[in-house]
Design an enzyme around this catalytic site. Structure first.
Site, short mmCIF file in Angstrom:
data_model
loop_
_atom_site.label_atom_id
_atom_site.label_comp_id
_atom_site.label_asym_id
_atom_site.label_seq_id
_atom_site.Cartn_x
_atom_site.Cartn_y
_atom_site.Cartn_z
NE ARG A 177 -3.27 0.25 3.05
CZ ARG A 177 -4.47 0.71 2.73
NH1 ARG A 177 -5.25 0.00 1.95
NH2 ARG A 177 -4.90 1.85 3.21
NE ARG A 181 6.40 8.85 -4.52
CZ ARG A 181 5.59 9.22 -3.54
NH1 ARG A 181 6.04 9.93 -2.53
NH2 ARG A 181 4.31 8.89 -3.56
NE ARG A 256 -4.49 -5.34 15.86
CZ ARG A 256 -4.26 -5.79 17.08
NH1 ARG A 256 -4.95 -6.80 17.58
NH2 ARG A 256 -3.30 -5.24 17.81
NE ARG A 287 -2.99 5.58 11.82
CZ ARG A 287 -3.29 5.04 10.65
NH1 ARG A 287 -2.54 5.26 9.59
NH2 ARG A 287 -4.35 4.26 10.50
CD GLU A 308 -5.41 4.80 14.04
OE1 GLU A 308 -5.50 5.97 13.57
OE2 GLU A 308 -5.38 3.79 13.34
CE1 TYR A 356 -6.46 -1.02 5.04
CE2 TYR A 356 -4.70 -2.63 5.05
CZ TYR A 356 -5.18 -1.38 5.37
OH TYR A 356 -4.34 -0.50 6.02
CG ASP A 358 -7.59 2.75 0.46
OD1 ASP A 358 -7.48 2.59 1.69
OD2 ASP A 358 -6.66 2.62 -0.34
N1 UDP Z 1 3.22 0.70 7.85
C1 UDP Z 1 4.43 0.61 8.50
N2 UDP Z 1 4.96 1.74 9.05
C2 UDP Z 1 4.35 2.94 8.99
C3 UDP Z 1 3.11 3.04 8.30
C4 UDP Z 1 2.58 1.89 7.76
O1 UDP Z 1 5.01 -0.46 8.60
O2 UDP Z 1 4.89 3.91 9.53
C5 UDP Z 1 2.66 -0.54 7.27
C6 UDP Z 1 1.74 -1.23 8.28
O3 UDP Z 1 1.86 -2.62 8.10
C7 UDP Z 1 0.39 -0.75 7.85
C8 UDP Z 1 0.54 -0.73 6.33
O4 UDP Z 1 1.87 -0.27 6.14
O5 UDP Z 1 -0.65 -1.62 8.27
C9 UDP Z 1 -0.43 0.15 5.60
O6 UDP Z 1 -0.34 1.48 6.08
P1 UDP Z 1 -1.49 2.55 5.84
O7 UDP Z 1 -0.97 3.87 6.27
O8 UDP Z 1 -1.98 2.40 4.45
O9 UDP Z 1 -2.58 2.01 6.85
P2 UDP Z 1 -4.03 2.57 7.27
O10 UDP Z 1 -3.97 4.07 7.19
O11 UDP Z 1 -5.02 1.93 6.31
O12 UDP Z 1 -4.18 2.06 8.67
#
Ligand code: UDP
Length: 376
Positions: A177, A181, A256, A287, A308, A356, A358
């Protein structure tokens, strides 16, 4: 008690994006819907409210991003977007890095300045992980994409607390996801269209329901009268958990959950970023959001931050994320087979289709279902 006393064409279970788009489109075609929603709020997990002039996302940060022009134009009928581009900072034990993985991250991690140097560093680190063949799990996928250092500092801890399991037991698609880059570009997404609605997401849903052909009943649990609903409505759009619909008869799918803790501060700016991820394994939250940075609005002298915390799911908690590993996907397929037998029920949304998704994908799939339903 009669539930369909107004001769509704559709019963819609859940006032999230899937059900609401369906109801809106059905109304456009002259069809009448009753939406029932277990919660006191509309918009599903997109719900927002305002405090001190700041739009707060009730169920975690939602940034709309898509490459799908049709979906982008669709959602823009209901709101204006503010042009926000998501940029996330990661904190690993006090060290700060830019996300997603880009030249800024590589420079901060290794001091490398050119794409060639960064690529060489990643290539060198790929070998360490004993990875051969196609990555079999999230850990292998992450190491093969960006090497061991970044995996250990920015992915492993965050991922394992987010999902409550080892990275080797998670599917690799989850980490894909995030972009990787070789430019100095901190945009969290690669998509062409991105932003947050200027008046929050809830206003989108209020607009959708501005028709006599949609009635809404909040705090109404489908499962309290499931049999009556099934008897009285000829067509149902169900957006709750698919395993619950079938009374978990093949067993529970895994989800989850997360919980949020918010605090208001008498200051203009606490953390200087809309989102900071805490990527070590010890910090219990994943976060912290500082909401005013999503749309640069809010009363002077106030800011609101939300932590969170990931948590296990059980039947008393909200299901946020499906766990799309092999075991659960196989179980979902059993439910899906069962769902096909219910020709008068359409299952949709993140929970109804156990994906999952968006926001844009949910809206896109609802529009597809509408076209199918109305044979267009
Ligand atoms: N992820 C990570 N470190 C980060 C942010 C994301 O390892 O700092 C991984 C983690 O496994 C997460 C996945 O990337 O579940 C997808 O992140 P995303 O931000 O897309 O998650 P969402 O916002 O859907 O919770």
């Amino acid at each position: 008690m009669k539930f369909n006393n107004k001769n509704y064409d559709y019963l819609i279970v859940g006032a999230g994006p899937y059900g609401s788009v369906f109801a809106y489109e059905a109304a456009k075609r002259g069809k009448r819907s009753l939406i029932i929603e277990r919660r006191a709020t509309i918009g599903g997990n997109m719900a927002t409210h305002k405090e001190h002039g700041i739009n707060i996302h009730d169920f975690g940060a939602h940034i709309f991003h898509t490459d799908n022009k049709e979906v982008w134009e669709y959602i823009n009928q209901f709101t204006e977007f503010n042009g926000y581009i998501n940029q996330v900072v990661a904190d690993y034990k006090g060290e700060r890095y830019n996300l997603p993985f880009n030249m800024n991250t590589f420079y901060q991690m290794w001091g490398v300045k050119t794409p060639e140097e960064a690529q060489a560093k990643i290539d060198e680190q790929r070998d360490i992980g004993n990875v051969s063949g196609a990555p079999k799990n999230l850990e292998e996928q992450a190491i093969s994409l960006i090497g061991k250092d970044i995996y250990l500092k920015l992915i492993k801890g965050y991922t394992e607390k987010q999902w409550g399991r080892n990275a080797v037991d998670l599917p690799s698609f989850i980490i894909r996801r995030l972009p990787v880059r070789f430019t100095y570009d901190n945009n969290y997404f690669n998509h062409r269209y991105q932003g947050v609605p200027v008046d929050g997401y809830t206003s989108i849903f209020e607009k959708m329901y501005e028709t006599d052909l949609i009635d809404l009943q909040l705090e109404t649990d489908f499962f309290e009268h499931k049999d009556e609903y099934l008897n009285e409505f000829s067509k149902i759009i169900y957006t709750g958990m698919i395993d619950q619909f079938f009374d978990y008869k093949f067993g529970e799918l895994e989800y989850r959950s997360v919980r949020f803790e918010s605090e208001t501060f008498k200051s203009n700016n606490q953390q200087g970023s809309a989102v900071i991820n805490y990527t070590d394994s010890e910090t219990p939250f994943t976060r912290i959001m500082e909401w005013k940075h999503f749309d640069k609005k809010g009363d002077d002298g106030y800011t609101i931050l939300t932590k969170e915390y990931p948590q296990d799911w059980d039947r008393t908690r909200e299901a946020y994320y499906p766990v799309n590993d092999k075991k659960n996907t196989d179980l979902f397929k059993k439910y899906k087979k069962e769902a096909i037998k219910f020709g008068n029920v359409i299952f949709g949304g993140r929970l109804g289709s156990y994906q999952y998704y968006d926001m844009d994908q949910v809206i896109g799939s609802a529009l597809k279902a509408v076209k199918k339903e109305f044979r267009e």
